[in-house]
Design a protein around this motif. Sequence first.
Motif, PDB file in Angstrom:
ATOM      1  N   ALA A  48      25.936  40.473  36.074  1.00 38.10           N
ATOM      2  CA  ALA A  48      26.964  39.422  36.047  1.00 38.10           C
ATOM      3  C   ALA A  48      26.452  38.189  35.304  1.00 38.10           C
ATOM      4  N   GLN A  72      26.516  38.982  31.593  1.00 39.63           N
ATOM      5  CA  GLN A  72      27.881  38.979  31.068  1.00 39.63           C
ATOM      6  C   GLN A  72      28.379  37.548  30.882  1.00 39.63           C
ATOM      7  N   GLN A  74      32.908  35.608  38.878  1.00 43.18           N
ATOM      8  CA  GLN A  74      34.090  36.415  38.564  1.00 43.18           C
ATOM      9  C   GLN A  74      33.682  37.836  38.180  1.00 43.18           C
ATOM     10  N   ALA A  75      32.653  37.953  37.352  1.00 43.95           N
ATOM     11  CA  ALA A  75      32.176  39.271  36.927  1.00 43.95           C
ATOM     12  C   ALA A  75      31.626  40.056  38.113  1.00 43.95           C
ATOM     13  N   TRP A  76      30.886  39.368  38.983  1.00 42.88           N
ATOM     14  CA  TRP A  76      30.293  40.036  40.147  1.00 42.88           C
ATOM     15  C   TRP A  76      31.376  40.513  41.111  1.00 42.88           C
ATOM     16  N   GLN A  77      32.380  39.664  41.357  1.00 40.14           N
ATOM     17  CA  GLN A  77      33.465  40.038  42.264  1.00 40.14           C
ATOM     18  C   GLN A  77      34.213  41.270  41.751  1.00 40.14           C
ATOM     19  N   GLN A  78      34.478  41.299  40.460  1.00 40.81           N
ATOM     20  CA  GLN A  78      35.165  42.457  39.881  1.00 40.81           C
ATOM     21  C   GLN A  78      34.335  43.724  40.069  1.00 40.81           C
ATOM     22  N   GLN A  79      33.050  43.580  39.887  1.00 40.83           N
ATOM     23  CA  GLN A  79      32.137  44.718  39.993  1.00 40.83           C
ATOM     24  C   GLN A  79      32.083  45.267  41.414  1.00 40.83           C
ATOM     25  N   GLN A 108      34.106  44.701  43.983  1.00 43.47           N
ATOM     26  CA  GLN A 108      35.393  45.139  44.513  1.00 43.47           C
ATOM     27  C   GLN A 108      35.726  46.549  44.044  1.00 43.47           C
ATOM     28  N   GLN A 109      35.245  46.897  42.866  1.00 39.23           N
ATOM     29  CA  GLN A 109      35.511  48.232  42.330  1.00 39.23           C
ATOM     30  C   GLN A 109      34.503  49.264  42.815  1.00 39.23           C
ATOM     31  N   TYR A 110      33.219  48.862  42.871  1.00 39.86           N
ATOM     32  CA  TYR A 110      32.167  49.841  43.143  1.00 39.86           C
ATOM     33  C   TYR A 110      31.428  49.627  44.465  1.00 39.86           C
ATOM     34  N   TYR A 158      30.532  44.585  51.601  1.00 44.21           N
ATOM     35  CA  TYR A 158      30.718  45.423  50.414  1.00 44.21           C
ATOM     36  C   TYR A 158      29.805  46.651  50.436  1.00 44.21           C
TER      37      TYR A 158
END
Length: 222
Positions: free
Chosen positions: A24, A27, A75-80, A82-84, A123
């Motif tokens: 993250a 990115q 933002q990048a970490w949350q997206q990551q 939440q998906q994985y 998570y």
Amino acid sequence: MDFKAIIFDMDGLVLDSETGYFAAWQQAASQMGFSLNDQFCDSLSGAPGTLIRQRLIAHFGVDFDIRRFYALSNQAWQQQVQQYGIPVKTGFFLLMQRICDLKLPFCLATNSRRQDVEQCLNYAGLTGVFSCIITRDDVETPKPAPDVFLKAADELGFASKDCLVLEDSPVGVAAAVAANCPCIFVPSCLPADEHAARQANRVLVNLIQVADFISVEFEHSL
């Protein structure tokens, strides 16, 4: 090695979370026209947030927009996640089974803030696993100061010398030594830091080895 309780670090030891943090950060830096290499990220393993902030500003320059960087990286970490989700380190569940079989008290002690700890454990599917959790919010000074481990030992009801610390970073090993806790170093960044390896009582490759070691050592102490 004599011990009566176990103290876990979180990031890089229980959770394979640092890989996600570093991705993250990289990115976010890229979005801002900068770059962060893996070596720089690894050097921040286990570091408290204040030191990370200082190192980032020193690396990029005083005009670096650290607030935007943190917003983008979060933002990048949350997206990551939440998906994985967040992966649990290999051997953790085996180690927990051994610790429970031996009826050893245990605690989580981390440089992270409590809100972040609860989010990460959620998570990772580990909510409720640790009834004793000491965070950066509970002490005056973060690792490498001994405060979190001394507080954890106090919560567990043992002298620090009787609490075996499991750590993955040089910062955490230094804190364990300062707290007079025996320590097993399970490095998350390779090659293992040589100074931390010398400071630790034992260096092991993963939590499977830790589980086997604790079983043998504890049974020998009976």
